[in-house]
Design a protein around this motif. Sequence first.
Motif, PDB file in Angstrom:
ATOM      1  N   SER A  99       0.831  -1.207   0.000  1.00  0.00           N
ATOM      2  CA  SER A  99       0.000   0.000   0.000  1.00  0.00           C
ATOM      3  C   SER A  99       0.861   1.251   0.000  1.00  0.00           C
ATOM      4  O   SER A  99       0.548   2.239  -0.675  1.00  0.00           O
ATOM      5  CB  SER A  99      -0.937  -0.006   1.205  1.00  0.00           C
ATOM      6  OG  SER A  99      -0.214  -0.061   2.417  1.00  0.00           O
ATOM      7  N   LEU A 100       1.984   1.223   0.739  1.00  0.00           N
ATOM      8  CA  LEU A 100       2.890   2.369   0.724  1.00  0.00           C
ATOM      9  C   LEU A 100       3.503   2.563  -0.659  1.00  0.00           C
ATOM     10  O   LEU A 100       3.663   3.695  -1.121  1.00  0.00           O
ATOM     11  CB  LEU A 100       3.997   2.173   1.759  1.00  0.00           C
ATOM     12  CG  LEU A 100       3.684   2.604   3.189  1.00  0.00           C
ATOM     13  CD1 LEU A 100       4.784   2.143   4.134  1.00  0.00           C
ATOM     14  CD2 LEU A 100       3.500   4.107   3.279  1.00  0.00           C
ATOM     15  N   ALA A 101       3.846   1.467  -1.335  1.00  0.00           N
ATOM     16  CA  ALA A 101       4.410   1.570  -2.681  1.00  0.00           C
ATOM     17  C   ALA A 101       3.407   2.206  -3.643  1.00  0.00           C
ATOM     18  O   ALA A 101       3.770   3.035  -4.482  1.00  0.00           O
ATOM     19  CB  ALA A 101       4.830   0.192  -3.183  1.00  0.00           C
ATOM     20  N   ALA A 102       2.141   1.825  -3.515  1.00  0.00           N
ATOM     21  CA  ALA A 102       1.110   2.396  -4.384  1.00  0.00           C
ATOM     22  C   ALA A 102       0.966   3.894  -4.147  1.00  0.00           C
ATOM     23  O   ALA A 102       0.948   4.699  -5.095  1.00  0.00           O
ATOM     24  CB  ALA A 102      -0.216   1.680  -4.141  1.00  0.00           C
ATOM     25  N   PHE A 103       0.862   4.278  -2.869  1.00  0.00           N
ATOM     26  CA  PHE A 103       0.727   5.706  -2.561  1.00  0.00           C
ATOM     27  C   PHE A 103       1.988   6.482  -2.916  1.00  0.00           C
ATOM     28  O   PHE A 103       1.923   7.646  -3.293  1.00  0.00           O
ATOM     29  CB  PHE A 103       0.399   5.889  -1.076  1.00  0.00           C
ATOM     30  CG  PHE A 103      -1.032   5.568  -0.739  1.00  0.00           C
ATOM     31  CD1 PHE A 103      -2.069   6.320  -1.258  1.00  0.00           C
ATOM     32  CD2 PHE A 103      -1.340   4.517   0.106  1.00  0.00           C
ATOM     33  CE1 PHE A 103      -3.387   6.026  -0.956  1.00  0.00           C
ATOM     34  CE2 PHE A 103      -2.652   4.214   0.419  1.00  0.00           C
ATOM     35  CZ  PHE A 103      -3.682   4.974  -0.108  1.00  0.00           C
TER      36      PHE A 103
END
Length: 288
Positions: A99-103
């Motif tokens: 999720s951090l990579a996506a954001f």
Amino acid sequence: MIDFLFGPFVEFSFMRRALVGCLALSLSAPPIGVFLMLRRMSLMTEAMSHAILPGAAAGFLVAGLSLPAMTLGGLTAGLAVALLAGFVTRRTGIKEDASLAAFYLISLAGGVLLVSLRGSQVDLLHILFGSVLALDDPALWLLGGIATVTLVGLAALYRPLVMECVDPQFLRIVSRAGGPVHYAFLGLVVMNLVGGFQALGTLLAVGLMILPAVATRFWAIDLAGLLPLSVAFAMAASLIGLELAYHADLPTGPAIVLSAGLIYLGSLLLGPQGGLVRRLFRRRHLEA
């Protein structure tokens, strides 16, 4: 030799300001990096360092290269991304790193687009790579304030942070402080990334946080050694990087981070705690 080393700082005020700003950042960011390393969250800082970009870009669109506007925007964006990533992780089956990579990708693209709408290529480079030689009094006060808040915060959170590094499940069982401590720690991470952004830009802000911390792992085995040694390595990288940038006419931010990288590589080779050379000689001794 003395004039070669100290001459730039005696002669030029911008070099003194850059040194003071980097030393302030070296006091607070590396200890944060040590706890991130122990919690296996080192790569998370890379994502969060880019997460502050759209907030800083929004501040730039509103007020130009204004320190308060860009700092407030970057802090708000970084905290928002950290909270959103945590929310997505808890509500879905996606891991926190995913999720951090996506954001991170969304934030990086959005921030670059926002800066490009109004600013020039010089403004974009200033935000991405920083301008440590252009630090003024407000920026130094900001870095000093971040260092003070970080050191006080780490002192207050020290015991639960250590427990969470060793056994996060145990902390959740014996105390309800696990969640608040985690978010308070993320707040300190974002604050230091915002401070690093002022000096080194969003792309290199994580350099002084992670590289000295990882290098200490080859020299010390407990927090009593890791924390002060990480600060010493970061300060040495700052001084060496500023000297290299001045005498060799190199970009200052990359020179500082590369100096930290050289300290890491030297530690990897020569460190007594698992360094490659020590492992090689130990193997030969056992074979003999």
